[in-house]
Design a protein around this motif. Sequence first.
Motif, PDB file in Angstrom:
ATOM      1  N   PHE A 152      18.443  -8.155  50.402  1.00 50.33           N
ATOM      2  CA  PHE A 152      19.121  -8.685  49.226  1.00 50.33           C
ATOM      3  C   PHE A 152      20.555  -8.145  49.208  1.00 50.33           C
ATOM      4  N   PRO A 153      21.557  -9.045  49.330  1.00 52.63           N
ATOM      5  CA  PRO A 153      22.953  -8.605  49.415  1.00 52.63           C
ATOM      6  C   PRO A 153      23.389  -7.681  48.283  1.00 52.63           C
ATOM      7  N   ASP A 154      22.889  -7.922  47.056  1.00 47.86           N
ATOM      8  CA  ASP A 154      23.320  -7.077  45.938  1.00 47.86           C
ATOM      9  C   ASP A 154      22.788  -5.654  46.059  1.00 47.86           C
ATOM     10  N   GLN A 155      21.758  -5.469  46.924  1.00 46.35           N
ATOM     11  CA  GLN A 155      21.237  -4.121  47.170  1.00 46.35           C
ATOM     12  C   GLN A 155      21.860  -3.498  48.415  1.00 46.35           C
ATOM     13  N   VAL A 156      22.074  -4.315  49.452  1.00 52.93           N
ATOM     14  CA  VAL A 156      22.617  -3.804  50.713  1.00 52.93           C
ATOM     15  C   VAL A 156      24.090  -3.436  50.590  1.00 52.93           C
ATOM     16  N   PHE A 157      24.848  -4.278  49.860  1.00 54.09           N
ATOM     17  CA  PHE A 157      26.296  -4.093  49.813  1.00 54.09           C
ATOM     18  C   PHE A 157      26.766  -3.368  48.550  1.00 54.09           C
ATOM     19  N   GLN A 158      25.986  -2.392  48.119  1.00 56.46           N
ATOM     20  CA  GLN A 158      26.425  -1.493  47.066  1.00 56.46           C
ATOM     21  C   GLN A 158      27.373  -0.450  47.658  1.00 56.46           C
ATOM     22  N   VAL A 159      28.267   0.052  46.840  1.00 61.97           N
ATOM     23  CA  VAL A 159      29.252   1.026  47.327  1.00 61.97           C
ATOM     24  C   VAL A 159      28.560   2.242  47.930  1.00 61.97           C
ATOM     25  N   ASP A 160      27.510   2.714  47.284  1.00 63.34           N
ATOM     26  CA  ASP A 160      26.801   3.905  47.758  1.00 63.34           C
ATOM     27  C   ASP A 160      26.161   3.646  49.125  1.00 63.34           C
ATOM     28  N   ILE A 161      25.520   2.473  49.278  1.00 67.80           N
ATOM     29  CA  ILE A 161      24.874   2.123  50.549  1.00 67.80           C
ATOM     30  C   ILE A 161      25.913   1.962  51.648  1.00 67.80           C
ATOM     31  N   ILE A 162      27.017   1.294  51.329  1.00 65.44           N
ATOM     32  CA  ILE A 162      28.073   1.061  52.323  1.00 65.44           C
ATOM     33  C   ILE A 162      28.677   2.385  52.792  1.00 65.44           C
ATOM     34  N   THR A 163      28.958   3.280  51.853  1.00 65.26           N
ATOM     35  CA  THR A 163      29.563   4.570  52.199  1.00 65.26           C
ATOM     36  C   THR A 163      28.645   5.393  53.098  1.00 65.26           C
ATOM     37  N   LYS A 164      27.389   5.525  52.672  1.00 61.49           N
ATOM     38  CA  LYS A 164      26.434   6.312  53.460  1.00 61.49           C
ATOM     39  C   LYS A 164      26.099   5.622  54.779  1.00 61.49           C
ATOM     40  N   GLY A 165      26.039   4.286  54.752  1.00 61.28           N
ATOM     41  CA  GLY A 165      25.769   3.541  55.976  1.00 61.28           C
ATOM     42  C   GLY A 165      26.866   3.706  57.008  1.00 61.28           C
ATOM     43  N   LEU A 166      28.114   3.712  56.546  1.00 63.44           N
ATOM     44  CA  LEU A 166      29.236   3.895  57.458  1.00 63.44           C
ATOM     45  C   LEU A 166      29.228   5.302  58.072  1.00 63.44           C
ATOM     46  N   LEU A 167      28.897   6.299  57.273  1.00 62.75           N
ATOM     47  CA  LEU A 167      28.828   7.673  57.786  1.00 62.75           C
ATOM     48  C   LEU A 167      27.749   7.800  58.856  1.00 62.75           C
ATOM     49  N   ILE A 168      26.575   7.229  58.555  1.00 64.98           N
ATOM     50  CA  ILE A 168      25.478   7.299  59.528  1.00 64.98           C
ATOM     51  C   ILE A 168      25.818   6.503  60.784  1.00 64.98           C
ATOM     52  N   SER A 169      26.448   5.340  60.620  1.00 63.01           N
ATOM     53  CA  SER A 169      26.866   4.528  61.773  1.00 63.01           C
ATOM     54  C   SER A 169      27.845   5.294  62.651  1.00 63.01           C
ATOM     55  N   PHE A 170      28.771   6.004  62.018  1.00 63.45           N
ATOM     56  CA  PHE A 170      29.748   6.795  62.772  1.00 63.45           C
ATOM     57  C   PHE A 170      29.037   7.855  63.601  1.00 63.45           C
ATOM     58  N   VAL A 171      28.098   8.561  62.981  1.00 58.66           N
ATOM     59  CA  VAL A 171      27.353   9.601  63.705  1.00 58.66           C
ATOM     60  C   VAL A 171      26.557   8.982  64.853  1.00 58.66           C
ATOM     61  N   LEU A 172      25.899   7.863  64.581  1.00 57.45           N
ATOM     62  CA  LEU A 172      25.057   7.213  65.585  1.00 57.45           C
ATOM     63  C   LEU A 172      25.880   6.695  66.762  1.00 57.45           C
ATOM     64  N   ILE A 173      26.990   6.000  66.462  1.00 56.54           N
ATOM     65  CA  ILE A 173      27.780   5.351  67.506  1.00 56.54           C
ATOM     66  C   ILE A 173      28.638   6.337  68.295  1.00 56.54           C
ATOM     67  N   PHE A 174      29.276   7.270  67.588  1.00 60.56           N
ATOM     68  CA  PHE A 174      30.267   8.129  68.231  1.00 60.56           C
ATOM     69  C   PHE A 174      29.760   9.527  68.586  1.00 60.56           C
ATOM     70  N   MET A 175      28.565   9.886  68.113  1.00 58.04           N
ATOM     71  CA  MET A 175      28.061  11.229  68.408  1.00 58.04           C
ATOM     72  C   MET A 175      26.663  11.200  69.026  1.00 58.04           C
ATOM     73  N   ALA A 176      25.679  10.707  68.294  1.00 56.16           N
ATOM     74  CA  ALA A 176      24.286  10.783  68.740  1.00 56.16           C
ATOM     75  C   ALA A 176      24.045  10.008  70.032  1.00 56.16           C
ATOM     76  N   ARG A 177      24.470   8.749  70.078  1.00 53.46           N
ATOM     77  CA  ARG A 177      24.260   7.936  71.284  1.00 53.46           C
ATOM     78  C   ARG A 177      25.016   8.490  72.489  1.00 53.46           C
ATOM     79  N   PRO A 178      26.301   8.824  72.384  1.00 55.44           N
ATOM     80  CA  PRO A 178      26.982   9.377  73.560  1.00 55.44           C
ATOM     81  C   PRO A 178      26.366  10.678  74.072  1.00 55.44           C
ATOM     82  N   ILE A 179      26.023  11.599  73.145  1.00 52.22           N
ATOM     83  CA  ILE A 179      25.405  12.859  73.575  1.00 52.22           C
ATOM     84  C   ILE A 179      24.093  12.571  74.293  1.00 52.22           C
ATOM     85  N   ALA A 180      23.292  11.638  73.747  1.00 47.88           N
ATOM     86  CA  ALA A 180      22.001  11.287  74.353  1.00 47.88           C
ATOM     87  C   ALA A 180      22.202  10.690  75.746  1.00 47.88           C
TER      88      ALA A 180
END
Length: 498
Positions: free
Chosen positions: A293-321
Motif C-alpha cells: 500500500f503506497p500510503d504505508q510504504v512511502f511514509q517519511v519514516d519508512i523512506i528514511t530508514k529504508g534508504l539507510l538500510i539500502s545504503f548499508v546493504l549496497i555499499f557495505m554488506a554486499r561488497p564485504i560479503a
Amino acid sequence: MLFGSFENDGIIFLIAFLLISGVLAAKFSSRIGLPSLVLFILVGMLIGSDGLGFIYFDNAEIAQTIGILALIIILFEGGLQTKWKTVRSVAMPSISLATAGVLITSLLTGVAVHYILDVQWYEALLFGAIVGSTDAAAVFAALKERNIKAKMGATLEAESGTNDPMAVFLTLIFIELVSQPDTSLWIMLPSFFWQMGIGLILGLILGKAASFSINRISLESSGLYPIFTLSFALITYSAASFLDSSGFLAVYVAALVIGNSELTYRYSISQFNEGFAWMAQILMFVILGLLAFPDQVFQVDIITKGLLISFVLIFMARPIAVFLSLFKMKYSVKEKVFLSWAGLRGAVPIVLATFPIVAGLENAYLFFNVIFFVVLTSALVQGSSINFIATKLGLMGAVKDTPHHSIELISIAKANAEMIQFQANRDNAVVGRKLKDIEFPKRVTISAIVRGDRLITPYGDTEIKAGDFLYILVSRKYKEALRKMLNEKIDDNKKTSQ
C-alpha cells in the motif's frame, strides 16, 4: 473494487489488461534502461486500492503462493538457458557467494537493522536474512540483453539461481527463534546440509529422468512437450519440499541438467518456457505491487530508514560479503566491485517478507514495507546502472550474435526425424569444405544455410563458411553421429590424418 463485484468476464478482462500492461512495461523499460520489475510493481500499486482503486488485495498467503510458483517457473527457465560449460568455470565462486556471501550479507545487514529499526536481535537478523540473497528473476532479466562479460554473467546467474536455499533457510530459522527464543540454533544447522544435499541430488536425478522421458516419449502434438517439461519443474519442487529439502535448488539443478542435454523439440520447449517465465514474472510483481500500500510504504519514516538500510546493504554488506567470499579466487578487484554492485534484490526478498506476516510476527508489516522500499531502491539504483558500471570497469563483452533470421525448428515424430540448427565456427572441421566433400551420416539432408541475412539454397559445391547457420534434417537414429561429426575440430582432423 473489481474483485467481488465483477462477473467472470470482468476478471478475465482484468487479467488480460495486466498482461498487456506488463508486456508494454517491459518494452518501455528496455528503452529507458529501467528494470522491468519496477514498472510491473508500479502497475500493481497503480491499480490497487491506494491508486485507481480497481482491486483491494491484502492476502499475504495468496501472494506467497503465487510468488513461489512464479519463482519456480523463472528459475526453471533460467536454468534451461544456462550453459554448463560456462557455469562450470565459476561453480566454486558462485557456491561461495550463494552460501557464505548470503550469510555475511545477512549478518551485517542485521546489525544495521537492529539500530536503525530499533528491534530485537533475532528480528534484525530475520530482516537481514530476507534481503540477504540476490534475486534470480531480477538478475536473469537484467543480464539477458546486456553484453556483460561471460564470466561475470555466469557468476551472477549461478549465484542467484543457487542462493535462495540459504536465504529461505535463514529466514525460517530466525522466524522460529523470534517465535520461540528458547530454541537452540545448533539443533537447526544439520537441516541446512540436508536441504542442500537432498535438493542437489533430487535435481540431478529428476533432471536426468526428465531428459530421458522427453526424448523417449512420442506425443501427438509438439505443443505437449513444453508442458511435459514444465511439469517436471513442479514435480521436482514438490518432491524436494516433501523431503524437507530445498525445492528452489532442486528446480535450478534439474533445469541445468535438462537444458544441457540433447533434447527433441528443444526450440519449442525453450520458446514456451521463456514466454511463460515472462508471464509469471509479470503476474508475480503485479501481485506483490498490489500487496504493498503506497500510503504505508512511502511514509517519511519508512523512506528514511529504508534508504539507510539500502545504503548499508549496497555499499557495505554486499561488497564485504563478495570480497570475503571470493578471497584468493581468480577475480580482479574490478570484477569483485562489479559483482558487488550487480547483486540485485527483487521478488525473493518481497516473497520472503510475507513469511513473517503469515507467521503473525509483531513487526511483520513494518518489515514488509521497509523491505519493499529496499527492493525498489536496489532495482532503481543498481538495476538501471549495470551497463554503466560494467563499461566504466571495462567488463563489457562482445556484442551478442543473435541471428536475424527466423526458421522454426521442428521434430517430426511420425517420421522419427528432427530439424536441427548448427552454427559453424572457425575451428570446426567442416568450415572451408564443400558439401559434396563432407561425409555426412546416412539420412541427413542439408535443408538450408543462413549466412548473415541471406538464405542460401545448399548444393554440392556450396562451401561452408564460419558463422553459417546450417539447418539439417536428420533421422533420430543418426543424430548422435551427426553431432559428433559436426563438432569435430580442425586439429582433430589433422591428428586423424597423421
